[in-house]
Design an enzyme around this catalytic site. Structure first.
Site, PDB file in Angstrom:
ATOM      1  N   ARG A 163      91.416-131.764 -31.079  1.00 39.57           N
ATOM      2  CA  ARG A 163      90.800-132.997 -30.559  1.00 39.57           C
ATOM      3  C   ARG A 163      89.998-133.713 -31.646  1.00 39.57           C
ATOM      4  NH1 ARG A 163      89.643-132.464 -24.272  1.00 39.57           N
ATOM      5  NH2 ARG A 163      90.876-130.636 -23.847  1.00 39.57           N
ATOM      6  N   SER A 164      89.912-133.102 -32.833  1.00 41.83           N
ATOM      7  CA  SER A 164      89.053-133.671 -33.878  1.00 41.83           C
ATOM      8  C   SER A 164      89.481-135.064 -34.334  1.00 41.83           C
ATOM      9  CB  SER A 164      88.979-132.713 -35.070  1.00 41.83           C
ATOM     10  OG  SER A 164      88.310-131.539 -34.674  1.00 41.83           O
ATOM     11  N   LYS A 216      90.008-120.521 -40.980  1.00 40.93           N
ATOM     12  CA  LYS A 216      88.550-120.489 -41.160  1.00 40.93           C
ATOM     13  C   LYS A 216      88.080-119.346 -42.070  1.00 40.93           C
ATOM     14  CE  LYS A 216      87.240-122.517 -36.699  1.00 40.93           C
ATOM     15  NZ  LYS A 216      86.338-122.362 -35.565  1.00 40.93           N
ATOM     16  N   ASN A 259      84.339-123.898 -41.404  1.00 44.68           N
ATOM     17  CA  ASN A 259      85.054-124.894 -40.579  1.00 44.68           C
ATOM     18  C   ASN A 259      84.828-126.318 -41.070  1.00 44.68           C
ATOM     19  OD1 ASN A 259      82.490-125.498 -39.683  1.00 44.68           O
ATOM     20  ND2 ASN A 259      83.029-125.550 -37.537  1.00 44.68           N
ATOM     21  N   ASP A 281      79.689-124.566 -36.616  1.00 48.08           N
ATOM     22  CA  ASP A 281      79.617-124.030 -35.241  1.00 48.08           C
ATOM     23  C   ASP A 281      78.207-123.503 -34.954  1.00 48.08           C
ATOM     24  OD1 ASP A 281      82.151-124.602 -34.348  1.00 48.08           O
ATOM     25  OD2 ASP A 281      82.997-122.677 -34.973  1.00 48.08           O
ATOM     26  N   GLY A 325      81.869-111.363 -25.678  1.00 50.59           N
ATOM     27  CA  GLY A 325      82.871-111.612 -26.710  1.00 50.59           C
ATOM     28  C   GLY A 325      82.369-111.200 -28.076  1.00 50.59           C
ATOM     29  N   GLY A 379      85.692-114.538 -33.432  1.00 48.91           N
ATOM     30  CA  GLY A 379      85.207-115.449 -34.467  1.00 48.91           C
ATOM     31  C   GLY A 379      84.057-116.309 -33.976  1.00 48.91           C
ATOM     32  N   ALA A 380      84.173-116.854 -32.764  1.00 44.64           N
ATOM     33  CA  ALA A 380      83.116-117.732 -32.249  1.00 44.64           C
ATOM     34  C   ALA A 380      81.824-116.938 -32.044  1.00 44.64           C
ATOM     35  CB  ALA A 380      83.565-118.365 -30.941  1.00 44.64           C
ATOM     36  N   TYR A 403      85.670-124.996 -23.008  1.00 41.89           N
ATOM     37  CA  TYR A 403      85.443-126.341 -22.453  1.00 41.89           C
ATOM     38  C   TYR A 403      86.684-126.900 -21.763  1.00 41.89           C
ATOM     39  CZ  TYR A 403      87.582-127.433 -26.918  1.00 41.89           C
ATOM     40  OH  TYR A 403      88.433-127.449 -27.991  1.00 41.89           O
ATOM     41  N   GLY A 444      80.699-126.279 -22.631  1.00 35.53           N
ATOM     42  CA  GLY A 444      81.057-126.040 -24.035  1.00 35.53           C
ATOM     43  C   GLY A 444      81.493-127.272 -24.803  1.00 35.53           C
TER      44      GLY A 444
HETATM   45  P1  NAP Z   1      88.902-114.771 -30.749  1.00 33.74           P
HETATM   46  O1  NAP Z   1      88.366-114.535 -32.128  1.00 33.74           O
HETATM   47  O2  NAP Z   1      90.370-114.614 -30.518  1.00 33.74           O
HETATM   48  O3  NAP Z   1      88.099-113.805 -29.722  1.00 33.74           O
HETATM   49  C1  NAP Z   1      88.497-113.721 -28.381  1.00 33.74           C
HETATM   50  C2  NAP Z   1      87.462-112.907 -27.583  1.00 33.74           C
HETATM   51  O4  NAP Z   1      87.878-112.907 -26.200  1.00 33.74           O
HETATM   52  C3  NAP Z   1      87.357-111.443 -28.011  1.00 33.74           C
HETATM   53  O5  NAP Z   1      86.024-111.003 -27.831  1.00 33.74           O
HETATM   54  C4  NAP Z   1      88.289-110.760 -26.999  1.00 33.74           C
HETATM   55  O6  NAP Z   1      87.987-109.400 -26.766  1.00 33.74           O
HETATM   56  C5  NAP Z   1      87.998-111.548 -25.752  1.00 33.74           C
HETATM   57  N1  NAP Z   1      89.093-111.427 -24.781  1.00 33.74           N
HETATM   58  C6  NAP Z   1      90.337-111.971 -24.865  1.00 33.74           C
HETATM   59  N2  NAP Z   1      91.070-111.612 -23.779  1.00 33.74           N
HETATM   60  C7  NAP Z   1      90.278-110.809 -23.015  1.00 33.74           C
HETATM   61  C8  NAP Z   1      90.460-110.127 -21.774  1.00 33.74           C
HETATM   62  N3  NAP Z   1      91.631-110.181 -21.108  1.00 33.74           N
HETATM   63  N4  NAP Z   1      89.412-109.410 -21.261  1.00 33.74           N
HETATM   64  C9  NAP Z   1      88.221-109.346 -21.917  1.00 33.74           C
HETATM   65  N5  NAP Z   1      87.998-109.981 -23.117  1.00 33.74           N
HETATM   66  C10 NAP Z   1      89.012-110.705 -23.640  1.00 33.74           C
HETATM   67  O7  NAP Z   1      88.550-116.256 -30.250  1.00 33.74           O
HETATM   68  P2  NAP Z   1      87.307-117.173 -30.691  1.00 33.74           P
HETATM   69  O8  NAP Z   1      87.708-118.016 -31.843  1.00 33.74           O
HETATM   70  O9  NAP Z   1      86.121-116.287 -30.821  1.00 33.74           O
HETATM   71  O10 NAP Z   1      87.181-118.161 -29.429  1.00 33.74           O
HETATM   72  C11 NAP Z   1      86.760-117.684 -28.155  1.00 33.74           C
HETATM   73  C12 NAP Z   1      86.706-118.848 -27.167  1.00 33.74           C
HETATM   74  O11 NAP Z   1      85.704-119.781 -27.580  1.00 33.74           O
HETATM   75  C13 NAP Z   1      88.008-119.648 -27.069  1.00 33.74           C
HETATM   76  O12 NAP Z   1      88.239-119.966 -25.725  1.00 33.74           O
HETATM   77  C14 NAP Z   1      87.708-120.924 -27.855  1.00 33.74           C
HETATM   78  O13 NAP Z   1      88.435-122.045 -27.377  1.00 33.74           O
HETATM   79  C15 NAP Z   1      86.225-121.103 -27.582  1.00 33.74           C
HETATM   80  N6  NAP Z   1      85.534-121.850 -28.666  1.00 33.74           N
HETATM   81  C16 NAP Z   1      84.846-122.979 -28.307  1.00 33.74           C
HETATM   82  C17 NAP Z   1      84.175-123.676 -29.298  1.00 33.74           C
HETATM   83  C18 NAP Z   1      83.424-124.924 -28.932  1.00 33.74           C
HETATM   84  O14 NAP Z   1      83.133-125.749 -29.814  1.00 33.74           O
HETATM   85  N7  NAP Z   1      83.058-125.124 -27.673  1.00 33.74           N
HETATM   86  C19 NAP Z   1      84.189-123.247 -30.631  1.00 33.74           C
HETATM   87  C20 NAP Z   1      84.890-122.071 -30.947  1.00 33.74           C
HETATM   88  C21 NAP Z   1      85.565-121.381 -29.951  1.00 33.74           C
HETATM   89  P3  NAP Z   1      88.647-108.234 -27.670  1.00 33.74           P
HETATM   90  O15 NAP Z   1      87.796-108.141 -28.906  1.00 33.74           O
HETATM   91  O16 NAP Z   1      88.588-107.045 -26.814  1.00 33.74           O
HETATM   92  O17 NAP Z   1      90.067-108.679 -27.974  1.00 33.74           O
END
Ligand code: NAP
Length: 278
Positions: free
Chosen positions: A21-22, A71, A92, A108, A133, A136-137, A224, A245
């Site tokens: 969306r950037s 990233k 980022n 972030d 969680g 990365g986030a 979000y 978010g």
């Molecule tokens: P990521 O690195 O892939 O991490 C995903 C996380 O979700 C891990 O902790 C993972 O647990 C957990 N997870 C996935 N499936 C699961 C399940 N079935 N049950 C329990 N835990 C589960 O992703 P990320 O980059 O950190 O992003 C996470 C979310 O934040 C995404 O939805 C992303 O869109 C959102 N986000 C939003 C912003 C914003 O600006 N609002 C910025 C960044 C990210 P495990 O370690 O056990 O796999």
């Protein structure tokens, strides 16, 4: 749109990048401030990242955002890092300096804090925070929460070893907890944040028992899409203040825009609506 031969250039590098969306977000600000410039989607394969980043100064780009999967890979390719990028271990936002060198930041950290400050000014930093969680986030959120002075961050993750790794990396204020330990995780908390992908459109639901969460605790979902996740709806229904978010996504874009285009942009309701409609 103003686009002359002197246009200032920036963009977002990802693979794929079409979901980002950037370009819409930065395009709104470019238009609003009548800037001679462009912000482009840059589809760059992982194996081409180094070449693409080194080409930015040669092509006259002022910098770019980086999204999945670049990233972490961008970290060793930068000439210098801000402390946020260094602590998170991910870049980022990249700025091409006057001498052609590359500075990497992680906005972030700023985006998360700023969204909370605006969405929940009364947030009590003196109590523990519960973070769902450990991806990365979550790393960026831990850096932000430590900077805000939160005394304890309870990281609850499906894969406990990933939460334990974060505790090893960030020190004793980070307490790893197994998935499902809700009463230990939520009692006395001033903040609950979802940084898993659960609850996102197309992903499984986030199934959490909120009964142990103090009613004045702020609940923030960084997912979000949808804007009102089931977590936020459940928290709102029991009287907790909630923050969505989208604000984090919009706020994290501000430092890059200011560096590339020379104007401090604002996050407004009009921008929120415009980005959501895209
Ligand atoms: P990521 O690195 O892939 O991490 C995903 C996380 O979700 C891990 O902790 C993972 O647990 C957990 N997870 C996935 N499936 C699961 C399940 N079935 N049950 C329990 N835990 C589960 O992703 P990320 O980059 O950190 O992003 C996470 C979310 O934040 C995404 O939805 C992303 O869109 C959102 N986000 C939003 C912003 C914003 O600006 N609002 C910025 C960044 C990210 P495990 O370690 O056990 O796999």
């Amino acid at each position: 749109m103003i686009l002359t031969g002197k246009a200032k250039l920036a963009g977002v590098m990802g693979w794929p990048v079409s979901h980002s969306r950037s370009p819409r977000l930065h395009g709104f600000w470019l238009e609003r401030h009548r800037i001679d410039g462009a912000y482009l989607p840059l589809a760059v394969r992982p194996e081409d990242l180094s070449t693409a980043l080194r080409a930015l100064p040669k092509l006259g780009f002022r910098g770019c955002n980086l999204t999945i999967p670049h990233k972490e890979a961008a970290v060793p390719l930068c000439d210098r890092l801000t402390s946020a990028a260094e602590r998170v271990g991910a870049v980022n936002t990249l700025v091409v300096e006057e001498d052609g060198t590359l500075s990497g930041d992680n906005s972030d950290v700023f985006g998360f804090s700023e969204n909370l400050k605006q969405g929940a000014p009364s947030w009590t930093r003196g109590r523990p925070a519960c973070l769902l969680g450990a991806g990365g986030a979550a790393r960026a959120l831990i850096v932000a929460l430590l900077e805000e002075g939160v005394p304890e961050i309870r990281v609850v993750n499906r894969t406990l070893s990933r939460a334990e790794s974060l505790a090893a990396a960030f020190g004793p204020k980070v307490k790893p907890l197994a998935w499902g330990e809700w009463s230990a995780a939520l009692s006395d908390c001033g903040l609950l944040v979802n940084a898993t992908s659960l609850g996102m459109t197309g992903q499984p639901a986030l199934d959490i028992e909120l009964s142990g969460l103090p009613q004045d605790a702020v609940v923030n979902d960084i997912v979000y899409s949808p804007l009102e996740t089931a977590l936020l709806a459940a928290a709102r229904a029991r009287g907790n203040p909630v923050v969505d978010g989208l604000g984090m996504l919009l706020q994290q874009a501000r430092p890059g825009f200011a560096a590339w285009f020379g104007v401090e942009p604002q996050v407004t309701e009009e921008l929120r609506t415009f980005v959501l409609e895209g």
